[in-house]
Design a protein around this motif. Structure first.
Motif, PDB file in Angstrom:
ATOM      1  N   ILE A  14       0.875  -1.232  -0.274  1.00  0.00           N
ATOM      2  CA  ILE A  14       0.082  -0.057  -0.509  1.00  0.00           C
ATOM      3  C   ILE A  14       0.962   1.436   0.603  1.00  0.00           C
ATOM      4  N   ARG A  15       1.995   0.955   0.551  1.00  0.00           N
ATOM      5  CA  ARG A  15       2.586   2.537   1.154  1.00  0.00           C
ATOM      6  C   ARG A  15       3.574   2.445  -0.596  1.00  0.00           C
ATOM      7  N   GLN A  16       4.178   1.510  -1.111  1.00  0.00           N
ATOM      8  CA  GLN A  16       4.439   1.889  -2.697  1.00  0.00           C
ATOM      9  C   GLN A  16       3.339   2.364  -3.643  1.00  0.00           C
ATOM     10  N   LEU A  17       2.044   1.822  -3.590  1.00  0.00           N
ATOM     11  CA  LEU A  17       1.234   2.003  -4.376  1.00  0.00           C
ATOM     12  C   LEU A  17       1.234   3.454  -4.102  1.00  0.00           C
ATOM     13  N   LEU A  18       0.937   3.992  -2.904  1.00  0.00           N
ATOM     14  CA  LEU A  18       0.626   5.563  -3.045  1.00  0.00           C
ATOM     15  C   LEU A  18       1.806   6.465  -2.661  1.00  0.00           C
ATOM     16  N   VAL A  19       2.793   5.625  -2.937  1.00  0.00           N
ATOM     17  CA  VAL A  19       4.355   6.521  -3.547  1.00  0.00           C
ATOM     18  C   VAL A  19       4.065   7.157  -4.602  1.00  0.00           C
ATOM     19  N   PHE A  20       3.654   5.488  -5.483  1.00  0.00           N
ATOM     20  CA  PHE A  20       4.358   6.008  -6.952  1.00  0.00           C
ATOM     21  C   PHE A  20       3.112   7.216  -7.187  1.00  0.00           C
ATOM     22  N   ALA A  21       1.586   6.638  -7.025  1.00  0.00           N
ATOM     23  CA  ALA A  21       0.685   7.464  -7.472  1.00  0.00           C
ATOM     24  C   ALA A  21       0.742   8.904  -6.937  1.00  0.00           C
ATOM     25  N   LEU A  22       0.889   9.797  -5.767  1.00  0.00           N
ATOM     26  CA  LEU A  22       1.744  10.581  -4.998  1.00  0.00           C
ATOM     27  C   LEU A  22       2.279  11.293  -5.898  1.00  0.00           C
ATOM     28  N   GLY A  23       3.806  10.923  -6.385  1.00  0.00           N
ATOM     29  CA  GLY A  23       4.406  11.347  -7.579  1.00  0.00           C
ATOM     30  C   GLY A  23       4.284  10.946  -8.829  1.00  0.00           C
ATOM     31  N   LYS A  24       3.327  10.790  -9.154  1.00  0.00           N
ATOM     32  CA  LYS A  24       3.204  10.616 -10.551  1.00  0.00           C
ATOM     33  C   LYS A  24       2.025  11.699 -10.052  1.00  0.00           C
ATOM     34  N   ALA A  25       1.236  12.311  -9.258  1.00  0.00           N
ATOM     35  CA  ALA A  25       0.810  13.556  -9.361  1.00  0.00           C
ATOM     36  C   ALA A  25       1.904  14.968  -8.956  1.00  0.00           C
ATOM     37  N   GLY A  95      -9.628  14.506  15.039  1.00  0.00           N
ATOM     38  CA  GLY A  95      -9.433  15.931  14.049  1.00  0.00           C
ATOM     39  C   GLY A  95      -8.652  15.115  12.768  1.00  0.00           C
ATOM     40  N   GLY A  96      -8.842  14.488  11.917  1.00  0.00           N
ATOM     41  CA  GLY A  96      -8.658  13.818  11.223  1.00  0.00           C
ATOM     42  C   GLY A  96      -9.553  14.971   9.935  1.00  0.00           C
ATOM     43  N   ASP A  97      -9.133  14.961   8.632  1.00  0.00           N
ATOM     44  CA  ASP A  97      -9.673  15.719   7.485  1.00  0.00           C
ATOM     45  C   ASP A  97     -10.126  14.908   6.879  1.00  0.00           C
ATOM     46  N   ASP A  98     -10.052  13.676   6.384  1.00  0.00           N
ATOM     47  CA  ASP A  98     -10.920  13.505   5.778  1.00  0.00           C
ATOM     48  C   ASP A  98     -10.806  11.308   6.093  1.00  0.00           C
ATOM     49  N   TYR A  99     -10.981  10.732   5.332  1.00  0.00           N
ATOM     50  CA  TYR A  99     -10.497   9.370   5.426  1.00  0.00           C
ATOM     51  C   TYR A  99     -11.132   8.303   3.337  1.00  0.00           C
ATOM     52  N   VAL A 100     -10.548   7.630   3.377  1.00  0.00           N
ATOM     53  CA  VAL A 100     -10.740   6.954   2.679  1.00  0.00           C
ATOM     54  C   VAL A 100     -10.721   5.589   2.905  1.00  0.00           C
ATOM     55  N   VAL A 101     -11.471   4.611   2.467  1.00  0.00           N
ATOM     56  CA  VAL A 101     -12.149   3.273   2.859  1.00  0.00           C
ATOM     57  C   VAL A 101     -11.243   1.849   2.132  1.00  0.00           C
ATOM     58  N   LYS A 102     -10.794   1.248   2.814  1.00  0.00           N
ATOM     59  CA  LYS A 102     -10.224   0.197   1.921  1.00  0.00           C
ATOM     60  C   LYS A 102     -11.002  -0.475   1.381  1.00  0.00           C
ATOM     61  N   PRO A 103     -10.010  -1.709   0.026  1.00  0.00           N
ATOM     62  CA  PRO A 103      -9.654  -1.005  -0.858  1.00  0.00           C
ATOM     63  C   PRO A 103      -9.801   0.298  -1.514  1.00  0.00           C
ATOM     64  N   PHE A 104      -8.604   0.632  -1.785  1.00  0.00           N
ATOM     65  CA  PHE A 104      -9.250   1.990  -2.853  1.00  0.00           C
ATOM     66  C   PHE A 104      -8.593   2.539  -3.925  1.00  0.00           C
ATOM     67  N   SER A 105      -8.838   3.697  -4.810  1.00  0.00           N
ATOM     68  CA  SER A 105      -8.085   3.334  -5.758  1.00  0.00           C
ATOM     69  C   SER A 105      -7.196   4.632  -5.161  1.00  0.00           C
ATOM     70  N   PRO A 106      -5.710   4.653  -5.707  1.00  0.00           N
ATOM     71  CA  PRO A 106      -4.915   5.633  -5.498  1.00  0.00           C
ATOM     72  C   PRO A 106      -5.374   6.854  -6.204  1.00  0.00           C
ATOM     73  N   ARG A 107      -5.963   6.726  -7.226  1.00  0.00           N
ATOM     74  CA  ARG A 107      -6.164   8.195  -7.796  1.00  0.00           C
ATOM     75  C   ARG A 107      -7.089   8.945  -6.794  1.00  0.00           C
ATOM     76  N   GLU A 108      -8.584   8.393  -6.532  1.00  0.00           N
ATOM     77  CA  GLU A 108      -8.932   9.125  -5.312  1.00  0.00           C
ATOM     78  C   GLU A 108      -8.446   9.214  -4.222  1.00  0.00           C
ATOM     79  N   VAL A 109      -7.726   8.861  -3.905  1.00  0.00           N
ATOM     80  CA  VAL A 109      -6.720   8.733  -2.255  1.00  0.00           C
ATOM     81  C   VAL A 109      -6.177  10.239  -2.685  1.00  0.00           C
ATOM     82  N   THR A 110      -5.475  10.537  -4.063  1.00  0.00           N
ATOM     83  CA  THR A 110      -4.620  11.578  -4.743  1.00  0.00           C
ATOM     84  C   THR A 110      -5.654  12.915  -4.721  1.00  0.00           C
TER      85      THR A 110
END
Length: 234
Positions: A14-25, A95-110
């Motif tokens: 999951i970490r690698q998936l999100l790091v990749f998606a965030l990097g592309k953005a 105090g969280g600002d938002d949440y995403v439910v697993k399984p998620f789309s990396p695009r949605e998280v980004t």
């Protein structure tokens, strides 16, 4: 300026998936494998936002959130399992600002990360375009991203500040929960009504602690509007 996002999850995939998606953005991303590592990374890197898994060994996401909120208003996006609605609501109330439910789309998280960062960066606009908002004892300064009650500073998360700003910009309007969601994220974001209710409950609690029990009114079956903000009677 490139924003930095800290991804905290005990699952390396999951970490690698999100790091990749965030990097592309175009975002810089760092990783932490558990809550203790997350707190160390926050102190070292000083990220602009944290993506935080709720269920982790050693120190879970809710405990990490408590420690972050004790120090400041760093934006937090929670990751949670589909059957952990109680934890998701508690995360927002902490105090969280938002949440995403697993399984998620990396695009949605980004997209959600970018929406939170846009709100946090809105204060970069020219001051003359962003006059102070005031109602009774409540003042909101969108330029400095600060809120005060009767002259006392009130610490708000990015999402709490944005909700209050929307209500203050149209003080006579009753906003439905869907309209509040649209103001925060734009049309099409899937967020439950309970999430908005949790943010409003947080806002009420913070102002009530200073004597401001009338900051937000509930219109049953409709939504929320700004209250008179006069506070406790003298």
């Amino acid at each position: 300026m490139q924003h930095t996002v800290l991804v905290v999850d005990d699952d390396p995939h999951i970490r690698q998936l999100l790091v990749f998606a965030l990097g592309k953005a175009g975002l810089a991303a760092r990783e932490a494998e558990d809550g203790e590592a997350a707190l160390a990374a926050i102190a070292e890197v000083q990220p602009d936002l944290v993506i935080l898994d709720i269920n982790m060994p050693r120190l879970n996401g809710l405990d990490v959130c408590r420690k972050i909120r004790a120090q400041g208003d760093l934006p937090i996006l929670f990751l949670s399992s589909r059957d952990d609605e109680i934890d998701r609501v508690l995360g927002i109330e902490l105090g969280g600002d938002d949440y995403v439910v697993k399984p998620f789309s990396p695009r949605e998280v980004t997209a959600r990360v970018q929406a939170i960062l846009r709100r946090a960066s809105a204060s970069a606009k020219a001051p003359e375009d962003r006059p102070q908002l005031a109602q009774g004892r409540l003042k909101l300064d969108p330029d400095s991203w600060t809120a005060t009650w009767n002259g006392a500073d009130v610490s708000l998360t990015v999402t709490e500040f944005s909700i209050l700003k929307a209500l203050m910009a149209a003080p006579s309007k009753v906003f439905s929960r869907d309209q509040i969601i649209d103001r925060l994220h734009g049309p099409g974001f899937a967020i439950t009504d309970r999430t908005i209710d949790s943010h409003v409950r947080n806002l009420r609690g913070k102002f009530a602690a200073l004597g401001g029990q009338d900051v937000i009114e509930t219109r049953p079956g409709v939504g929320y509007r700004l209250g008179p903000c006069l506070g406790e009677p003298a």
